[in-house]
Design a protein around this motif. Structure first.
Motif, PDB file in Angstrom:
ATOM      1  N   ASP A 101       5.015  -3.632  -2.079  1.00 18.25           N
ATOM      2  CA  ASP A 101       5.124  -2.438  -2.920  1.00 18.25           C
ATOM      3  C   ASP A 101       3.741  -1.935  -3.328  1.00 18.25           C
ATOM      4  O   ASP A 101       3.480  -0.736  -3.327  1.00 18.25           O
ATOM      5  N   GLU A 102       2.848  -2.854  -3.691  1.00 20.23           N
ATOM      6  CA  GLU A 102       1.495  -2.467  -4.098  1.00 20.23           C
ATOM      7  C   GLU A 102       0.745  -1.830  -2.931  1.00 20.23           C
ATOM      8  O   GLU A 102       0.111  -0.786  -3.080  1.00 20.23           O
ATOM      9  N   ARG A 103       0.833  -2.425  -1.735  1.00 20.64           N
ATOM     10  CA  ARG A 103       0.170  -1.848  -0.567  1.00 20.64           C
ATOM     11  C   ARG A 103       0.777  -0.501  -0.203  1.00 20.64           C
ATOM     12  O   ARG A 103       0.075   0.419   0.197  1.00 20.64           O
ATOM     13  N   GLU A 104       2.086  -0.367  -0.361  1.00 18.11           N
ATOM     14  CA  GLU A 104       2.753   0.901  -0.054  1.00 18.11           C
ATOM     15  C   GLU A 104       2.293   1.991  -1.011  1.00 18.11           C
ATOM     16  O   GLU A 104       2.074   3.125  -0.605  1.00 18.11           O
ATOM     17  N   ARG A 105       2.121   1.660  -2.290  1.00 13.19           N
ATOM     18  CA  ARG A 105       1.624   2.639  -3.257  1.00 13.19           C
ATOM     19  C   ARG A 105       0.226   3.126  -2.873  1.00 13.19           C
ATOM     20  O   ARG A 105      -0.064   4.320  -2.930  1.00 13.19           O
ATOM     21  N   HIS A 106      -0.643   2.206  -2.459  1.00  8.17           N
ATOM     22  CA  HIS A 106      -1.990   2.587  -2.046  1.00  8.17           C
ATOM     23  C   HIS A 106      -1.939   3.464  -0.796  1.00  8.17           C
ATOM     24  O   HIS A 106      -2.669   4.453  -0.698  1.00  8.17           O
TER      25      HIS A 106
END
Length: 128
Positions: A101-106
């Motif tokens: 989720d964090e990588r997708e947000r970036h």
């Protein structure tokens, strides 16, 4: 039977098994050694297998394709996590999804910046 789990970057698991239980788009199924050759599109979820010693093990898998041919059971999936029991597996999957989720947000933020820059430059070209 021999279960082999293939990810794009590695062979995650290869070992003898007595039973495989998985879920396809049309429901759950069980494969035993004398089961006919079989192909199924798997949905994200759990795959359970039993070792020759009688231990039940679990894999959390993303969608994939399972093929049983003779005594070989091949599973090709984009992502999978092995866990000795469901509690440890749940914790591992939760941590993995939080990282994704964090990588997708970036990635979405970077894509939005690129789109905005493209539109700005396109407007500048039109004005000239």
């Amino acid at each position: 039977m021999r279960l082999k789990v293939l990810l794009p970057q590695e062979v995650l698991l290869e070992q003898p098994v007595c039973k495989v239980v998985a879920e396809a788009e049309n429901g759950a199924f069980c494969l035993l050694p004398r089961h006919i050759d079989f192909v199924a599109a798997l949905v994200p979820g759990l795959l359970a297998y039993t070792t020759p010693a009688g231990q039940e093990r679990f894999l959390a898998i993303d969608q994939g394709i399972l093929v049983k041919k003779g005594s070989d059971v091949l599973l090709s999936t984009t992502d999978a996590v092995v866990g000795p029991d469901l509690g440890v597996l749940q914790q591992t999957v939760t941590e993995l999804f939080q990282n994704l989720d964090e990588r997708e947000r970036h990635a979405r933020s970077a894509l939005a910046s690129l789109e905005a820059e493209f539109i700005r430059r396109f407007i500048e070209l039109k004005e000239e």
